[in-house]
Design an enzyme around this catalytic site. Sequence first.
Site, PDB file in Angstrom:
ATOM      1  N   TYR A  88      13.235  -2.072  -5.783  1.00  0.00           N
ATOM      2  CA  TYR A  88      12.059  -2.277  -6.626  1.00  0.00           C
ATOM      3  C   TYR A  88      10.850  -1.431  -6.262  1.00  0.00           C
ATOM      4  CZ  TYR A  88       8.032  -4.687  -8.704  1.00  0.00           C
ATOM      5  OH  TYR A  88       6.874  -4.963  -9.383  1.00  0.00           O
ATOM      6  N   GLY A 115       0.004   0.021  -4.890  1.00  0.00           N
ATOM      7  CA  GLY A 115      -1.213  -0.730  -4.633  1.00  0.00           C
ATOM      8  C   GLY A 115      -2.217  -0.494  -5.730  1.00  0.00           C
ATOM      9  N   ASN A 131       0.430   1.703   5.977  1.00  0.00           N
ATOM     10  CA  ASN A 131       1.361   0.988   5.113  1.00  0.00           C
ATOM     11  C   ASN A 131       2.242   0.137   6.022  1.00  0.00           C
ATOM     12  OD1 ASN A 131       4.334   1.937   3.225  1.00  0.00           O
ATOM     13  ND2 ASN A 131       3.127   0.068   3.128  1.00  0.00           N
ATOM     14  N   GLY A 132       2.178  -1.173   5.855  1.00  0.00           N
ATOM     15  CA  GLY A 132       2.999  -2.044   6.673  1.00  0.00           C
ATOM     16  C   GLY A 132       2.262  -3.308   7.048  1.00  0.00           C
ATOM     17  N   CYS A 141       0.809  -1.211   0.000  1.00  0.00           N
ATOM     18  CA  CYS A 141       0.000   0.000   0.000  1.00  0.00           C
ATOM     19  C   CYS A 141       0.843   1.261   0.000  1.00  0.00           C
ATOM     20  CB  CYS A 141      -0.956   0.027   1.189  1.00  0.00           C
ATOM     21  SG  CYS A 141      -0.264  -0.514   2.739  1.00  0.00           S
TER      22      CYS A 141
END
Length: 485
Positions: A257, A42, A117-118, A16
């Site tokens: 990436y 996402g 996020n995580g 996300c």
Amino acid sequence: MLTTNPYDDDKLREECGIFGVSATDGAAALVALGLHALQHRGQEAAGITTFDGHHFHTHRAMGHVAGNFDRDDVIRSLPGTVACGHVRYSTSGETALRNVQPLYAELSTGGFAVAHNGNISNAMRLRKELVRRGSIFQSTSDTETIIHLVATSNYRTLLDRFIDALKQVEGAYSLIVMTPEGMIACRDPLGIRPLVMGKLGDAIIFASETVALDVVGATFVRAVEPGELVIVQGSDVRSIRPFAPMAARPCIFEWVYFSRPDSIVGDHSVYSVRKAIGAQLAIESPVEADLVIPVPDSGTPAAIGYAQQSGIPFELGIIRSHYVGRTFISPGDKVRHLGVKLKHNANRALIKGKRVILVDDSIVRGTTSLKIVQMMREAGAAEVHMRIASPPTRHSCFYGVDTPERAKLLAAQHDLGGMTGFIHADSLAFISIDGLYKALGEAKRADIRPKYCDACFTGDYPTTLTDYDEGAEVDQFAMLAERVV
């Protein structure tokens, strides 16, 4: 049936991206623009929540930001000067609207919205205890655990309740929280997932990456520090650090990436780091060849670095179509296999009779590499050598990345010779872990307290993993079928 493009099946997925803005008119429109810039983090769903001083407003939808949040009627339904948004890619299990963030709840202190996020690596244990105490969950997301911990905290103020909740969770989190009192942005004490702060006029902005600040015309101020809470109330901005100081361990895969190449992460240009990785890879694993070819698009900067260091010409030997979505209709395996070429196709006139070096960012299951090597051979390549701009991915990630279980990771099941044979390449080489650190300006990886989280390569997890006891990984992944981020 509707299937995912085979090229997309074989990449690690950042789950996300988050974006928040405080104290500006038209906050929802600004968040929508920021989410566009974070779409790569996402692509399954998106949501925006706003606060107009009296009421919270939320719109959440499956699919991309475009088509859902570029409509005037949607933006008009989200009034307010404070807003946060989220783009999501799920892990195993349910892809459903109830899991799309920001998540929102009415607490005794008022409305509470959170974008995360995580990954909370003790969420299952916490959830079980919360349910035992009477909590009723509305989603299968680990993020909702934070809401229930805040709601059931015995502390008086909302800020103290929030800190109390964070002290009970383990794992990785970058959060943007909205309450009637203002906005809070924070990172876990190790800073595993990124979060930056910017400014646009009088507005304070938070985002997963600096590229989102660029897109909305904001000025980068600084990164939110590991373990820091930044509290914004109107024009007042203050910072607190309620956790004991720890040596940071940001995710090294952000440079390999996840992040867009035009972002700055931790004072490093992502594009420059990827070029440096390619150059280091050429030093470590040279091979005689005629062309260096990137696997588009994520392998391109590393391939440029490899070509410049080796002196071998860089060429676009694989052409990518940018007009193909993540899915396509496939009535059978034969058509599904041919569907690969909808997205990538060999530049035959360039490749025929040549010794080629393919440069990609990673190998996960190996299925993509196998298909690309086969594509090169069908196009007439004399030799096909594969060079990978990250070390072998041998371990699963539990910090917000969609990683297959170890049994499906090629490098966890085969040695280098076995992997080379699996993808049918003439040779295969990965950058070393020390080489990856060198590309980031470090002499090499420290044996004690490395500077980054590189657990997917080394198995050196920087936190405890309550929900993932050693030897129970398969069972835990089965349990994850009921949990998404």
